[in-house]
Scaffold this active site. Structure first.
Site, PDB file in Angstrom:
ATOM      1  N   HIS A  32      -9.937  -5.418  -3.419  1.00 32.78           N
ATOM      2  CA  HIS A  32      -8.439  -5.847  -2.845  1.00 32.78           C
ATOM      3  C   HIS A  32      -8.561  -6.231  -1.257  1.00 32.78           C
ATOM      4  O   HIS A  32      -9.629  -5.643  -0.462  1.00 32.78           O
ATOM      5  CB  HIS A  32      -7.712  -4.452  -2.967  1.00 32.78           C
ATOM      6  CG  HIS A  32      -8.384  -3.171  -2.400  1.00 32.78           C
ATOM      7  ND1 HIS A  32      -9.363  -2.675  -3.255  1.00 32.78           N
ATOM      8  CD2 HIS A  32      -8.220  -2.491  -1.327  1.00 32.78           C
ATOM      9  CE1 HIS A  32      -9.514  -1.441  -2.707  1.00 32.78           C
ATOM     10  NE2 HIS A  32      -8.941  -1.404  -1.505  1.00 32.78           N
ATOM     11  N   ASP A  49       0.671  -1.281   0.170  1.00 32.94           N
ATOM     12  CA  ASP A  49       0.161  -0.087  -0.050  1.00 32.94           C
ATOM     13  C   ASP A  49       0.809   1.138  -0.061  1.00 32.94           C
ATOM     14  O   ASP A  49       1.886   1.419   0.671  1.00 32.94           O
ATOM     15  CB  ASP A  49      -0.774   0.073   1.219  1.00 32.94           C
ATOM     16  CG  ASP A  49      -2.054   1.103   1.121  1.00 32.94           C
ATOM     17  OD1 ASP A  49      -3.297   0.580   1.133  1.00 32.94           O
ATOM     18  OD2 ASP A  49      -1.717   2.111   1.213  1.00 32.94           O
ATOM     19  N   HIS A  94      -6.708  -5.875   2.248  1.00 31.86           N
ATOM     20  CA  HIS A  94      -5.422  -5.412   2.998  1.00 31.86           C
ATOM     21  C   HIS A  94      -4.935  -6.551   3.750  1.00 31.86           C
ATOM     22  O   HIS A  94      -5.842  -7.060   4.576  1.00 31.86           O
ATOM     23  CB  HIS A  94      -6.035  -4.404   3.881  1.00 31.86           C
ATOM     24  CG  HIS A  94      -6.564  -3.019   3.249  1.00 31.86           C
ATOM     25  ND1 HIS A  94      -5.915  -1.874   3.103  1.00 31.86           N
ATOM     26  CD2 HIS A  94      -7.873  -2.799   2.490  1.00 31.86           C
ATOM     27  CE1 HIS A  94      -6.514  -0.925   2.258  1.00 31.86           C
ATOM     28  NE2 HIS A  94      -7.664  -1.522   2.061  1.00 31.86           N
TER      29      HIS A  94
HETATM   30  P1  5GP Z   1      -9.718   1.247   0.252  1.00 29.43           P
HETATM   31  O1  5GP Z   1     -10.312   1.374  -1.374  1.00 29.43           O
HETATM   32  O2  5GP Z   1      -9.631  -0.190   0.666  1.00 29.43           O
HETATM   33  O3  5GP Z   1     -10.863   1.968   1.196  1.00 29.43           O
HETATM   34  O4  5GP Z   1      -8.409   2.137   0.255  1.00 29.43           O
HETATM   35  C1  5GP Z   1      -7.844   1.771  -0.945  1.00 29.43           C
HETATM   36  C2  5GP Z   1      -6.101   1.723  -0.489  1.00 29.43           C
HETATM   37  O5  5GP Z   1      -5.399   1.579  -1.694  1.00 29.43           O
HETATM   38  C3  5GP Z   1      -5.746   2.937   0.506  1.00 29.43           C
HETATM   39  O6  5GP Z   1      -5.033   2.218   1.635  1.00 29.43           O
HETATM   40  C4  5GP Z   1      -4.539   3.458  -0.489  1.00 29.43           C
HETATM   41  O7  5GP Z   1      -3.430   3.900   0.329  1.00 29.43           O
HETATM   42  C5  5GP Z   1      -4.446   2.430  -1.417  1.00 29.43           C
HETATM   43  N1  5GP Z   1      -3.673   2.925  -2.738  1.00 29.43           N
HETATM   44  C6  5GP Z   1      -4.681   3.895  -3.399  1.00 29.43           C
HETATM   45  N2  5GP Z   1      -4.145   4.157  -4.775  1.00 29.43           N
HETATM   46  C7  5GP Z   1      -2.848   3.509  -4.554  1.00 29.43           C
HETATM   47  C8  5GP Z   1      -1.938   3.606  -5.666  1.00 29.43           C
HETATM   48  O8  5GP Z   1      -1.997   4.096  -6.630  1.00 29.43           O
HETATM   49  N3  5GP Z   1      -0.540   2.312  -5.228  1.00 29.43           N
HETATM   50  C9  5GP Z   1      -0.779   1.726  -4.179  1.00 29.43           C
HETATM   51  N4  5GP Z   1       0.153   1.157  -3.785  1.00 29.43           N
HETATM   52  N5  5GP Z   1      -1.924   1.685  -3.203  1.00 29.43           N
HETATM   53  C10 5GP Z   1      -2.856   2.848  -3.450  1.00 29.43           C
END
Ligand code: 5GP
Length: 132
Positions: free
Chosen positions: A92, A28, A94
């Site tokens: 995804h 992340d 975590h």
């Molecule tokens: P969620 O959709 O589960 O609420 O959060 C999305 C997660 O993806 C977040 O923890 C954020 O930091 C991560 N994230 C968002 N965009 C990117 C990216 O471009 N690259 C990476 N490695 N992580 C990302």
């Protein structure tokens, strides 16, 4: 194409931790703790529970292998698993190395780690994953 599909395809750089034909794991970019990893199916599906039963099974097994690799290189009590998907519309998981339950609070401030450290963490997870 979602941002995560572009990452899995190598069109956007990422710190890759594990990969096969069907799934991809990477750090992340705004980790809650060191070793915070995301696991995605290459097939672009927004909501995790829209994956087929068979895909869900294989996804969870792949995530378990990644979690074991994380646990072997990042000191932690256990690796926690969470699914939110509120920000990025590509399913995804975590994987979060935990010292205690507070490490799973998504409202915590995120870490900003130097690129060199992120690459080092990813390399160590990948090496452990590939040894299994
Ligand atoms: P969620 O959709 O589960 O609420 O959060 C999305 C997660 O993806 C977040 O923890 C954020 O930091 C991560 N994230 C968002 N965009 C990117 C990216 O471009 N690259 C990476 N490695 N992580 C990302």
């Amino acid at each position: 194409m979602s941002i995560f599909s572009k990452i899995a395809a190598g069109e956007i750089p990422s710190y890759c931790c594990a990969s096969n034909d069907e799934f991809y794991a990477f750090l992340d970019i705004n980790p809650m703790v060191k070793g915070h990893t995301l696991v995605i199916p290459r097939r672009e599906v927004d909501y995790i529970f829209d994956l087929t039963d068979e895909e869900l099974g294989r996804f969870q097994v792949f995530a378990a292998h990644v979690a074991r690799a994380i646990k072997s290189v990042i000191p932690c009590v256990k690796v926690g698993e969470a699914v939110l998907g509120l920000e990025v519309p590509h399913a995804h998981i975590h994987l979060i190395p935990m010292q205690n339950e507070r490490d799973m609070l998504f409202s915590n401030p995120k870490l900003q780690l130097p690129a060199e450290e992120m690459q080092n963490i990813a390399n160590r997870i990948k090496e452990a994953f590939e040894k299994q």
